[in-house]
Structure formats: structure tokens, C-alpha cells
Design a protein around this motif. Structure first.
Motif, mmCIF file in Angstrom:
data_model
loop_
_atom_site.group_PDB
_atom_site.id
_atom_site.type_symbol
_atom_site.label_atom_id
_atom_site.label_comp_id
_atom_site.label_asym_id
_atom_site.label_seq_id
_atom_site.Cartn_x
_atom_site.Cartn_y
_atom_site.Cartn_z
ATOM 1 N N ILE A 48 57.506 81.165 48.268
ATOM 2 C CA ILE A 48 58.428 80.114 47.835
ATOM 3 C C ILE A 48 58.980 80.429 46.449
ATOM 4 C CG2 ILE A 48 58.610 77.678 47.181
ATOM 5 C CD1 ILE A 48 56.511 77.083 49.345
ATOM 6 N N ALA A 49 58.107 80.856 45.545
ATOM 7 C CA ALA A 49 58.537 81.183 44.182
ATOM 8 C C ALA A 49 59.541 82.327 44.187
ATOM 9 C CB ALA A 49 57.329 81.544 43.333
ATOM 10 N N ALA A 50 59.300 83.333 45.021
ATOM 11 C CA ALA A 50 60.228 84.469 45.100
ATOM 12 C C ALA A 50 61.600 84.007 45.577
ATOM 13 C CB ALA A 50 59.659 85.534 46.042
ATOM 14 N N ILE A 51 61.638 83.123 46.564
ATOM 15 C CA ILE A 51 62.912 82.597 47.075
ATOM 16 C C ILE A 51 63.646 81.828 45.982
ATOM 17 C CG2 ILE A 51 63.955 80.977 48.710
ATOM 18 C CD1 ILE A 51 61.659 81.694 50.649
ATOM 19 N N VAL A 52 62.925 80.964 45.275
ATOM 20 C CA VAL A 52 63.536 80.141 44.225
ATOM 21 C C VAL A 52 64.084 81.012 43.101
ATOM 22 C CG1 VAL A 52 63.053 78.444 42.416
ATOM 23 C CG2 VAL A 52 62.151 78.093 44.715
ATOM 24 N N LEU A 53 63.283 81.944 42.614
ATOM 25 C CA LEU A 53 63.708 82.787 41.490
ATOM 26 C C LEU A 53 64.847 83.719 41.874
ATOM 27 C CD1 LEU A 53 60.234 83.647 39.910
ATOM 28 C CD2 LEU A 53 61.912 81.952 39.135
ATOM 29 N N LEU A 54 64.838 84.212 43.119
ATOM 30 C CA LEU A 54 65.935 85.062 43.588
ATOM 31 C C LEU A 54 67.238 84.268 43.641
ATOM 32 C CD1 LEU A 54 66.920 87.768 44.730
ATOM 33 C CD2 LEU A 54 66.269 86.957 47.018
ATOM 34 N N VAL A 90 68.027 81.610 41.890
ATOM 35 C CA VAL A 90 68.455 81.329 40.512
ATOM 36 C C VAL A 90 69.070 82.582 39.888
ATOM 37 C CG1 VAL A 90 67.640 80.777 38.186
ATOM 38 C CG2 VAL A 90 66.835 79.448 40.142
ATOM 39 N N ALA A 91 68.473 83.742 40.128
ATOM 40 C CA ALA A 91 69.002 84.984 39.558
ATOM 41 C C ALA A 91 70.392 85.300 40.098
ATOM 42 C CB ALA A 91 68.043 86.140 39.861
ATOM 43 N N LEU A 92 70.604 85.075 41.387
ATOM 44 C CA LEU A 92 71.892 85.386 42.009
ATOM 45 C C LEU A 92 72.980 84.398 41.620
ATOM 46 C CD1 LEU A 92 70.721 86.379 45.628
ATOM 47 C CD2 LEU A 92 71.496 87.904 43.795
ATOM 48 N N LEU A 93 72.615 83.135 41.404
ATOM 49 C CA LEU A 93 73.606 82.079 41.141
ATOM 50 C C LEU A 93 73.466 81.482 39.748
ATOM 51 C CD1 LEU A 93 73.308 80.255 44.592
ATOM 52 C CD2 LEU A 93 75.129 81.814 43.876
ATOM 53 N N TYR A 94 72.900 82.256 38.814
ATOM 54 C CA TYR A 94 72.600 81.710 37.486
ATOM 55 C C TYR A 94 73.844 81.135 36.804
ATOM 56 C CZ TYR A 94 71.443 81.533 32.540
ATOM 57 O OH TYR A 94 71.292 81.123 31.247
ATOM 58 N N LYS A 95 74.910 81.927 36.697
ATOM 59 C CA LYS A 95 76.107 81.482 35.974
ATOM 60 C C LYS A 95 76.783 80.316 36.675
ATOM 61 C CE LYS A 95 77.134 85.950 33.820
ATOM 62 N NZ LYS A 95 78.126 87.054 33.695
ATOM 63 N N GLU A 96 76.875 80.387 38.003
ATOM 64 C CA GLU A 96 77.545 79.320 38.750
ATOM 65 C C GLU A 96 76.769 78.002 38.649
ATOM 66 O OE1 GLU A 96 76.892 82.316 39.825
ATOM 67 O OE2 GLU A 96 78.807 83.231 40.400
ATOM 68 N N LEU A 97 75.448 78.080 38.797
ATOM 69 C CA LEU A 97 74.634 76.871 38.673
ATOM 70 C C LEU A 97 74.706 76.298 37.261
ATOM 71 C CD1 LEU A 97 71.382 77.660 40.705
ATOM 72 C CD2 LEU A 97 72.969 75.774 41.109
ATOM 73 N N LEU A 98 74.731 77.176 36.273
ATOM 74 C CA LEU A 98 74.820 76.730 34.885
ATOM 75 C C LEU A 98 76.149 76.013 34.643
ATOM 76 C CD1 LEU A 98 73.476 76.762 32.106
ATOM 77 C CD2 LEU A 98 74.610 78.946 31.666
ATOM 78 N N PHE A 99 77.246 76.589 35.113
ATOM 79 C CA PHE A 99 78.575 75.975 34.986
ATOM 80 C C PHE A 99 78.592 74.607 35.676
ATOM 81 C CE2 PHE A 99 83.393 76.722 35.884
ATOM 82 C CZ PHE A 99 83.697 75.713 34.981
ATOM 83 N N TYR A 100 78.059 74.571 36.896
ATOM 84 C CA TYR A 100 78.040 73.313 37.652
ATOM 85 C C TYR A 100 77.211 72.242 36.950
ATOM 86 C CZ TYR A 100 76.220 69.971 41.015
ATOM 87 O OH TYR A 100 75.806 68.803 41.629
#
Length: 281
Positions: free
Chosen positions: A141-147, A149-159
Motif C-alpha cells: 500500500i505504501a509503495a502504491i501511495v508514494l509512487l 505522489v511521485a508521479l503526480l507531485y506537481k499536479e496535486l500540489l497545484f490542485y
């Protein structure tokens, strides 16, 4: 000797590993929730896991799967009530989590009539009792969550910082909102064994809040918050081992203490720091 003695036991090795994993992912996801001002979403989803746990136990399937499904359903319901009616999001959270929590308590009470199932482990956690399979599930579960976040870091931050700006820029904000809720559900499920559904909000929000007082940038909040989460989880484990305390509450007490120390002594926002500057002026 003090630090090494617990490590000779397999259950402590497994527990400490889960504590480190949970400390990291809770701080990472909690940073987004704090910026988005949706801290109560973690509480709503955590309370909504109980019916999924009970149904999964009845059907004999993996409890993590049942909890995750219930968490996602509750998140979808919150969004549906908010978008399809004049009810505000905080009210929708209160309605959904109280209904799911009541349903979960009812189902578990029914199950307890014919099966031995300890409700306290669901409510307050039992990290000292984690099995190898639960360590594996938490790591996945942690690997899925961190992956994610890593892939969508900028987009999630902007949102999270500017939802309207993100929508104007053409980002699929509804999908980001749904994705954030799924990440919260996964994080709560992963933390369930460590601190329980009642206390998981503290581990989701408090490390990120303490880090917010100490550092200026969002990625620093994530990193420092993860460090605080790890220190709190591991320290709580040692307190639980040496003083025979419940593990979940011990972890939460440590992270809460770190937050209040940060609140007092932060160089930018510390109450004592501001008081000292006032006297100097």
C-alpha cells in the motif's frame, strides 16, 4: 542496550518496520490534506472503515480489502452529497462517517455474538501484533501511495493550493479530488493496524502540521513531516514495549508532544519566539 533489546523479538522487528512505513506515508498524504484544508476527510474515511472490516470478516476475505472498499465508498458518498446538494463538504463528511461508523459498530456487535473478534484492535490499533502478511500488505500500500505522489507531485500540489487555477489550466480537478480521496483511504487502511481508526487522524495531520511550523516549503514539509512521523511511531513503540502502554495512543502522545514543542519554539511561528520578539520591540 536500551535500543537493541526489543529488536531481538520478531514481533518488535515487524512492528518497527510498519511504524516507519506508516510514519512516512501519513506525513506525505497528510501534507496535501492540510494544504487543501480537508483534515477532517481522514477522520471521516477512518471511521467509515468499520463496516468494510466487519463485512470482510464475515465473508472471510482480506480485511484490508474490505476496509479499502468501505473507505472509497464513503469518499464517493461525501463527494456525491456535496456536489448534488447544497450540503457543505464538512457536513457531508459528518453525515457519512457517523452513519458508516454506526453501521460498523452494529455489524461487529452482531459478529461478536458468534465469533471472538476484538473491537479494540480496530479502534485503537495493535501494532505489536502485526503478522508478516500484514507487514507485506502495508508495504505494498505504501509503495502504491508514494509512487502516485511521485508521479503526480506537481499536479496535486497545484490542485491543492489553487483548485480554481488548476481547473482553468485544464487539469481534471474532479479526478484529482477523487485520487486524493483514494490516497487517503489507502493511507488510513495501511495505518489501521498501527493506531486504529480512532487515532489515525492524529498521525495523518499532526506530523505535517508540526513540520509546517518548522520549514517554509511544501517538499520540506513532506520530508520533515515524514521524519517526525518516523520518530513518533518508533518512540511510541519503545514506550509501549518498556512501559506496557497501548501502542496506538503512545504513538499519538509522542507526535502530539512534538507538535506542541514546535508550536512553542518554531523560529517563524513559535509562541515563545513571538513573545520574545515582542519584549525586544
Amino acid at each position: 542496550m536500551f535500543l537493541l533489546e526489543p529488536l531481538q523479538y520478531g514481533f518488535m522487528q515487524r512492528s518497527l518496520l510498519v511504524a516507519v512505513i506508516v510514519g512516512i506515508i501519513c506525513a506525505v498524504v497528510g501534507s496535501y490534506l492540510m494544504v487543501r484544508r480537508m483534515s477532517l476527510l481522514g477522520d471521516a474515511i477512518s471511521h467509515s472503515l468499520l463496516p468494510g472490516l466487519a463485512i470482510a470478516f464475515i465473508l472471510g476475505v482480506n480485511l484490508y480489502v474490505g476496509a479499502f472498499v468501505a473507505g472509497v465508498i464513503s469518499a464517493v458518498l461525501i463527494g456525491w452529497i456535496h456536489t448534488r446538494s447544497p450540503i457543505k463538504e464538512d457536513a457531508a463528511m459528518g453525515i457519512v462517517f457517523s452513519a458508516f461508523f454506526a453501521l460498523g459498530i452494529t455489524l461487529i456487535t452482531i459478529v461478536q455474538r458468534t465469533n471472538k473478534i476484538d473491537l479494540n484492535h480496530f479502534l485503537f490499533g495493535n501494532i505489536l501484533g502485526v503478522s508478516f502478511l500484514e507487514v507485506r500488505d502495508t508495504a505494498i500500500i505504501a509503495a502504491i501511495v508514494l509512487l502516485a505522489v511521485a508521479l503526480l507531485y506537481k499536479e496535486l500540489l497545484f490542485y491543492c493550493f489553487d483548485p480554481m487555477g488548476a481547473q482553468a489550466a485544464g487539469l481534471p480537478v474532479h479526478w484529482f479530488n477523487a485520487g486524493l480521496m483514494v490516497l487517503v483511504a489507502l493511507t488510513v487502511v495501511a495505518s489501521m493496524k498501527a493506531v486504529g481508526v480512532i487515532l489515525v487522524l492524529a498521525l495523518l495531520i499532526t506530523p505535517a502540521a508540526a513540520a509546517y511550523l518548522l520549514v517554509p516549503r511544501f517538499h520540506q514539509v513532506m520530508l520533515v513531516g515524514s521524519g517526525i512521523g518516523i520518530v513518533s511511531s518508533v518512540s511510541g513503540m519503545y514506550l509501549s514495549y518498556y512501559y506496557n502502554l497501548p501502542s496506538g495512543p503512545a504513538i499519538v502522545m509522542v507526535v502530539s508532544a512534538i507538535f506542541f514543542v514546535s508550536l512553542l519554539f518554531s523560529l517563524s511561528y513559535g509562541l515563545l519566539t513571538q513573545l520574545k520578539q515582542t519584549f525586544k520591540a
